[in-house]
Motif scaffolding. Structure first.
Motif, PDB file in Angstrom:
ATOM      1  N   ASN A   1      66.725  34.141  43.890  1.00 41.95           N
ATOM      2  CA  ASN A   1      67.761  35.168  43.703  1.00 41.95           C
ATOM      3  C   ASN A   1      69.074  34.542  43.241  1.00 41.95           C
ATOM      4  O   ASN A   1      69.489  34.721  42.121  1.00 41.95           O
TER       5      ASN A   1
ATOM      6  N   SER B   1      73.351  33.793  43.967  1.00 38.74           N
ATOM      7  CA  SER B   1      74.505  34.639  44.280  1.00 38.74           C
ATOM      8  C   SER B   1      75.161  35.178  43.007  1.00 38.74           C
ATOM      9  O   SER B   1      75.162  34.518  41.973  1.00 38.74           O
ATOM     10  N   LEU B   2      75.746  36.358  43.149  1.00 39.95           N
ATOM     11  CA  LEU B   2      76.311  37.044  41.977  1.00 39.95           C
ATOM     12  C   LEU B   2      77.510  36.318  41.371  1.00 39.95           C
ATOM     13  O   LEU B   2      77.732  36.379  40.172  1.00 39.95           O
ATOM     14  N   HIS B   3      78.254  35.617  42.213  1.00 42.33           N
ATOM     15  CA  HIS B   3      79.461  34.976  41.662  1.00 42.33           C
ATOM     16  C   HIS B   3      79.123  33.888  40.647  1.00 42.33           C
ATOM     17  O   HIS B   3      79.944  33.560  39.795  1.00 42.33           O
TER      18      HIS B   3
END
Lengths: 417, 107
Positions: free
Chosen positions: A308, A310-312
């Motif tokens: 996955n 992290s979005l940042h």
């Protein structure tokens, strides 16, 4: 195997494409094999192919816990280049780069290798010095690489922003014209089809749960979801899961597994002619033949087996893209995903024998294994067949972390990790 | 993005406040000059990299600045607990208990 050709295409076009065969078989495992490869990605399937083709070993199984080519082979951003700093790396990666030329012909499968050029841009004096050092070192090693001024870089890649007023202005670029991209899935499928044709059993949905050892400590076979399968030799080509597999044979690895994210945009008309990488603002980008912009950067900071991230990380990556290519600032991103990459302390791979007799490992490709697929598979097959490394991979041992003779691309690699 | 509880600040904060600092509970040998190449390799390079429950260090770099330890499931990324540097490695029983507590909290 029926050969793929223009005539085959014409023939099938005449009969509603009803004559295409399955590309590879789906056999049940035999009770034992001469060689078992764990992991049906590009490197693993390629290893089986070269073992069969060049070393005459046909009694081979490739075991895959899920589906063929569904790991990092199907998740990477398909960049191909060989502009690494050290002699050892130059040898290995350039061996692979040269193999891309004829790979499609060799395996009779269009891997869509496109030598569109890989350009690494410099944003500060340090970048300029480092990249020029790479250019010089590469040329001494016979590896193609050249230095471009900002204007030349802009000519080579028109969407590039070379304005002096931007936050990280471009001061030049290193271009490897022979670098480029290839179709990642086709590499896995092509090797699978060619290996299957030579008698290799590709067994999907067959997770290895243990490595059985003989009384003398050598490898006897593997425990799997489909029962025990005997083997004289086992090659582990399991990328992010290598530590997990090697633990089954009590071998502790100098590896950490990280999520590495990538993303693609909505499809656009052809606009981006090459691959551009930037270490300082930390991103890289190319355009696939489907028209999507294919974008990637570095790994997440924490180790994980969850694909996955992290979005940042994505956010930072896209900020860099907008900095380099303001023209893309309103392009919509369509998909993001991650793979689990196995990273070594020196950021160079391990292609070697192990302390266990009959057990071999090909791992540690970290964030950049796709480019090396043919070369890696080729020399790993040699290592397994001869129980000794090829001249090209003799430096990429497991023991180097004990002796200290590292191939330290972590400090030297042309890309941030 | 991970949501991490700093055991010093006693607050949950987003991952961007923290810097990952590798595997936890690796003890630096005090007799560095005498240890063997095997021991040096083990200390510097060999990592558990387990597909399961892992122990790792984090630093609250944009907060209190301190290092602490964390127990996380590397398959699901669920953080099971965090604890201060120097505190003993949680036992299997303690980790089981924490996982059960988390499950109850979510249910």
């Amino acid at each position: 195997m029926r050969k793929y050709s223009i005539f085959a295409l014409a023939r099938e076009a005449m009969r509603q494409h009803k004559g295409w065969e399955e590309q590879w078989g789906s056999p049940e495992p035999k009770s034992s094999y001469d060689v078992i490869i764990i992991g049906a990605g590009g490197h693993g399937l390629g290893t089986a192919y070269y073992l069969a083709k060049e070393h005459g070993i046909r009694n081979i199984a490739v075991l895959e816990k899920s589906w063929l080519g569904g790991g990092n082979t199907g998740r990477n951003t398909t960049v191909i280049r060989s502009n690494y700093l050290y002699d050892e790396s130059a040898g290995l990666y350039n061996h692979a780069l040269n193999m891309w030329d004829n790979l499609s012909q060799d395996i009779n499968y269009n891997v869509m290798y496109s030598a569109r050029g890989v350009m690494m841009v410099a944003h500060n004096v340090h970048d300029v010095q480092v990249l020029k050092r790479h250019v010089h070192a590469n040329r001494l090693n016979g590896v193609q690489n050249e230095w471009l001024s900002p204007q030349e870089a802009k000519e080579f890649c028109p969407p590039l922003n070379i304005s002096k007023s931007c936050r990280y202005p471009i001061m030049g670029a290193a271009l490897q014209r022979k670098g480029g991209t290839a179709r990642h899935d086709a590499v896995a499928w092509g090797y699978a089809r060619a290996a299957s044709d030579l008698g290799v059993d590709i067994i999907q949905n067959c997770e290895v749960t243990g490595i059985r050892r003989a009384a003398d400590g050598s490898v006897a076979g593997v425990e799997t979801g489909k029962g025990f399968i005997g083997a004289k030799k086992v090659g582990v080509v399991a990328a992010g899961n290598t530590s997990h597999i090697m633990q089954m044979a009590d071998v502790r690895m100098p590896l950490e597994s990280f999520p590495l994210q990538a993303l693609v945009s909505e499809p656009l008309k052809p606009i981006f002619p090459c691959v551009v990488m930037s270490n300082s603002v930390h991103t890289y980008i190319s355009q696939s033949d489907k028209g999507e912009l294919v974008i990637g950067a570095g790994t997440d900071q924490y180790t994980s087996y969850a694909p996955n991230g992290s979005l940042h990380i994505t956010n930072h990556n896209l900020e860099a893209i907008c900095e380099l290519f303001p023209i893309f600032s309103r392009v919509k991103m369509m998909r993001t995903w991650a793979g689990t990459v196995d990273v070594t302390p020196d950021r160079s791979p391990i292609l070697a024998k192990t302390p266990v007799k009959g057990l071999y490992v090909n791992c540690g490709w970290g964030t950049g294994g796709f480019k090396a697929t043919p070369g890696s598979a080729h020399v790993f097959a040699h290592t397994i067949a001869n129980d000794a490394p090829h001249k090209i991979n003799e430096f990429f041992t497991l023991e180097r972390f004990k002796t200290g003779r590292l191939v330290d691309e972590s400090a030297a690699a042309a890309v941030a990790h | 993005m991970l949501y991490i509880r700093c055991p010093y600040c006693e607050e949950y904060r987003p991952e961007i406040e923290f810097r990952h600092a590798g595997e936890a509970h690796i003890v630096r040998p005090t007799n560095m000059a005498e240890i063997s190449a095997d021991e040096m390799e083990e200390f510097l390079f060999i990592r558990e990299n387990k597909r399961g429950i892992i122990f790792e260090r984090w630093r609250h770099i944009h907060g209190c600045g301190r290092f602490f330890n964390c127990v996380r499931d590397a398959v699901t990324d669920q953080i099971i607990m965090t604890y201060k540097s120097g505190e003993p490695k949680p036992s299997d029983a303690e980790i089981e208990k924490a996982i059960l507590a988390l499950k109850e909290e979510q249910a």
